[in-house]
Motif scaffolding. Structure first.
Motif, mmCIF file in Angstrom:
data_model
loop_
_atom_site.group_PDB
_atom_site.id
_atom_site.type_symbol
_atom_site.label_atom_id
_atom_site.label_comp_id
_atom_site.label_asym_id
_atom_site.label_seq_id
_atom_site.Cartn_x
_atom_site.Cartn_y
_atom_site.Cartn_z
ATOM 1 N N GLU A 71 0.827 -1.200 0.000
ATOM 2 C CA GLU A 71 0.000 0.000 0.000
ATOM 3 C C GLU A 71 0.869 1.262 0.000
ATOM 4 O OE1 GLU A 71 -3.118 0.334 -0.560
ATOM 5 O OE2 GLU A 71 -3.677 -1.784 -0.505
ATOM 6 N N ALA A 72 2.024 1.209 0.663
ATOM 7 C CA ALA A 72 2.951 2.343 0.626
ATOM 8 C C ALA A 72 3.495 2.542 -0.779
ATOM 9 C CB ALA A 72 4.097 2.125 1.615
ATOM 10 N N LEU A 73 3.871 1.443 -1.433
ATOM 11 C CA LEU A 73 4.398 1.555 -2.793
ATOM 12 C C LEU A 73 3.319 2.043 -3.752
ATOM 13 C CD1 LEU A 73 7.243 0.810 -4.071
ATOM 14 C CD2 LEU A 73 5.985 -1.006 -5.206
ATOM 15 N N HIS A 74 2.108 1.547 -3.580
ATOM 16 C CA HIS A 74 0.993 1.988 -4.424
ATOM 17 C C HIS A 74 0.726 3.482 -4.232
ATOM 18 C CE1 HIS A 74 -2.705 1.990 -6.629
ATOM 19 N NE2 HIS A 74 -3.457 2.157 -5.558
ATOM 20 N N ALA A 75 0.764 3.943 -2.974
ATOM 21 C CA ALA A 75 0.534 5.364 -2.701
ATOM 22 C C ALA A 75 1.616 6.224 -3.332
ATOM 23 C CB ALA A 75 0.467 5.605 -1.191
ATOM 24 N N TYR A 76 2.858 5.772 -3.263
ATOM 25 C CA TYR A 76 3.946 6.506 -3.927
ATOM 26 C C TYR A 76 3.670 6.643 -5.417
ATOM 27 C CZ TYR A 76 7.554 4.882 -7.218
ATOM 28 O OH TYR A 76 8.254 4.585 -8.362
ATOM 29 N N SER A 77 3.224 5.551 -6.033
ATOM 30 C CA SER A 77 2.985 5.586 -7.478
ATOM 31 C C SER A 77 1.864 6.559 -7.826
ATOM 32 C CB SER A 77 2.659 4.184 -8.001
ATOM 33 O OG SER A 77 1.344 3.768 -7.656
ATOM 34 N N LEU A 78 0.854 6.654 -6.959
ATOM 35 C CA LEU A 78 -0.251 7.583 -7.213
ATOM 36 C C LEU A 78 0.195 9.032 -7.077
ATOM 37 C CD1 LEU A 78 -3.208 5.785 -5.375
ATOM 38 C CD2 LEU A 78 -2.559 5.657 -7.788
ATOM 39 N N ILE A 79 1.027 9.307 -6.070
ATOM 40 C CA ILE A 79 1.548 10.670 -5.912
ATOM 41 C C ILE A 79 2.252 11.107 -7.184
ATOM 42 C CG2 ILE A 79 3.231 12.128 -4.733
ATOM 43 C CD1 ILE A 79 2.815 10.518 -2.219
ATOM 44 N N HIS A 80 3.148 10.270 -7.685
ATOM 45 C CA HIS A 80 3.922 10.640 -8.867
ATOM 46 C C HIS A 80 3.058 10.646 -10.121
ATOM 47 C CE1 HIS A 80 8.244 9.856 -7.149
ATOM 48 N NE2 HIS A 80 7.500 10.633 -6.381
ATOM 49 N N ASP A 81 2.108 9.744 -10.204
ATOM 50 C CA ASP A 81 1.202 9.687 -11.348
ATOM 51 C C ASP A 81 0.368 10.962 -11.457
ATOM 52 O OD1 ASP A 81 0.139 8.230 -13.576
ATOM 53 O OD2 ASP A 81 -1.660 7.825 -12.405
ATOM 54 N N ASP A 82 0.044 11.571 -10.322
ATOM 55 C CA ASP A 82 -0.803 12.763 -10.300
ATOM 56 C C ASP A 82 -0.044 14.054 -10.574
ATOM 57 O OD1 ASP A 82 -3.099 11.310 -9.695
ATOM 58 O OD2 ASP A 82 -2.858 11.531 -7.527
ATOM 59 N N LEU A 83 1.278 14.009 -10.576
ATOM 60 C CA LEU A 83 2.079 15.218 -10.720
ATOM 61 C C LEU A 83 1.844 15.911 -12.066
ATOM 62 C CD1 LEU A 83 5.476 13.956 -9.253
ATOM 63 C CD2 LEU A 83 4.007 15.733 -8.262
ATOM 64 N N PRO A 84 2.105 17.220 -12.137
ATOM 65 C CA PRO A 84 1.940 17.951 -13.409
ATOM 66 C C PRO A 84 2.725 17.340 -14.567
ATOM 67 C CG PRO A 84 2.164 19.504 -11.610
ATOM 68 C CD PRO A 84 2.417 18.140 -11.011
ATOM 69 N N ALA A 85 3.879 16.757 -14.292
ATOM 70 C CA ALA A 85 4.675 16.151 -15.357
ATOM 71 C C ALA A 85 4.073 14.858 -15.881
ATOM 72 C CB ALA A 85 6.095 15.878 -14.850
ATOM 73 N N MET A 86 3.134 14.291 -15.141
ATOM 74 C CA MET A 86 2.482 13.043 -15.548
ATOM 75 C C MET A 86 1.030 13.335 -15.954
ATOM 76 S SD MET A 86 4.599 10.213 -14.839
ATOM 77 C CE MET A 86 6.022 9.857 -13.814
ATOM 78 N N ASP A 87 0.077 13.001 -15.065
ATOM 79 C CA ASP A 87 -1.337 13.183 -15.418
ATOM 80 C C ASP A 87 -1.897 14.539 -15.019
ATOM 81 O OD1 ASP A 87 -1.371 10.698 -16.497
ATOM 82 O OD2 ASP A 87 -2.643 9.774 -14.985
ATOM 83 N N ASN A 88 -1.167 15.258 -14.166
ATOM 84 C CA ASN A 88 -1.592 16.595 -13.737
ATOM 85 C C ASN A 88 -3.007 16.582 -13.168
ATOM 86 O OD1 ASN A 88 -1.260 19.343 -13.279
ATOM 87 N ND2 ASN A 88 -2.035 19.926 -15.294
ATOM 88 N N ASP A 89 -3.229 15.692 -12.207
ATOM 89 C CA ASP A 89 -4.544 15.578 -11.570
ATOM 90 C C ASP A 89 -4.576 16.352 -10.260
ATOM 91 O OD1 ASP A 89 -6.278 14.083 -13.208
ATOM 92 O OD2 ASP A 89 -5.226 12.230 -12.710
ATOM 93 N N ASP A 90 -5.752 16.858 -9.926
ATOM 94 C CA ASP A 90 -5.885 17.610 -8.679
ATOM 95 C C ASP A 90 -6.793 16.922 -7.670
ATOM 96 O OD1 ASP A 90 -8.337 18.011 -9.848
ATOM 97 O OD2 ASP A 90 -8.116 20.180 -10.085
#
Length: 286
Positions: A71-90
């Motif tokens: 779950e920690a690794l999954h949460a890390y992946s979501l943080i980075h996935d949401d970044l402006p350089a990736m999906d840019n989600d808010d």
């Protein structure tokens, strides 16, 4: 206990283990952001770890370390996935994404720290087969697994032609399937048992999960899902739904769940909770 109750109970137990791990870290803005990132969510990957561990007689305390790790690794992946350089989600899990709630630099550091925490949890003193757990998690989350899938997904956004069904299947085997495979096989790995049945289960389950995600992205409710929907359609990316059609995609997901459940035959009635988890994957609304 119903399946939703069992899932919620497992998620709470894993959340408590994660919270304890976070409280062991120095107080900082990064630690606060890590807590923000791991809050909420279905906890399905952690649930898979706990169930696969129970099937193989692994002590609950050791199982919780591995469940908290995924779950920690999954949460890390979501943080980075949401970044402006990736999906840019808010929006994520119905709350502001970490880079919105804090800032981009803090989000990157929080993701990095959760990534490290995952391996720390797997390597706790007395953890059975810790080296195998760590190696498997590194492979599942790395350039041949989840990171590869994410890289292929990013490349698809600017590809001259949409991906084929085979290419999307390969992409999702890394992006989604790799962490599911680690979660589902953590039990036999810790027990030194044959992981093949649960690996087969995870492969079908992970693909069904992604098809269900594509269906939700097409016809789901953003408020219920707790995140922005129809991103792939807006980006002009091919999905299982765009290539197969909505109903054929739904039938494909159901067929995969049947395959997943068939793979559990060696465990008999002891794997009932995993049968229920598989059916949940394609019936969820977020």
């Amino acid at each position: 206990m119903s399946f939703p109750q069992a899932l919620n109970s497992a998620a709470l137990s894993v959340s408590e283990r994660l919270s304890a791990a976070l409280m062991g870290l120095p107080a900082s803005r990064v630690r606060e952001a890590m807590g923000h990132a791991v809050y909420g969510g279905k906890g399905l990957r952690g649930f898979m770890v706990l169930q696969s561990a129970a099937l193989h007689g692994i002590a609950r305390d050791h199982a919780l370390n591995a469940a908290a790790a995924i779950e920690a690794l999954h949460a890390y992946s979501l943080i980075h996935d949401d970044l402006p350089a990736m999906d840019n989600d808010d929006l994520r899990r119905g709350r502001p994404t970490v880079h919105i709630a804090y800032d981009e630099a803090t989000a990157i550091l929080a993701g990095d720290a959760l990534h490290s925490l995952a391996f720390e949890l797997c390597a706790q003193p007395g953890q059975p087969k810790a080296a195998a757990l760590v190696l498997g998690l590194a492979q599942a989350g790395g350039a041949a697994g989840m990171v590869l899938g994410q890289a292929l997904d990013i490349a698809a956004e600017t590809a001259a032609t949409p991906l084929t069904l085979a290419q999307i299947t390969h992409l999702q085997a890394g992006k989604t399937g790799a962490l599911f495979a680690w979660a589902c096989t953590a039990g036999p790995v810790m027990a030194g048992a044959d992981p093949a049945p649960l690996h087969a289960y995870s492969q079908a389950l992970g693909l069904a999960f992604q098809i269900a995600d594509d269906i939700l992205d097409t016809e789901g409710d953003a408020q219920t899902a707790g995140k922005r929907l129809q991103k792939d359609a807006d980006a002009g990316k091919a999905t299982f739904v765009s290539l197969l059609g909505l109903e054929p995609a739904r039938q494909r997901a159901k067929s995969l769940i049947d395959q997943a459940c068939d793979a559990l035959a060696p465990y008999g009635d002891k794997a009932q909770s995993l049968h229920e988890a598989a059916r949940f994957v394609i019936s969820r609304d977020k």
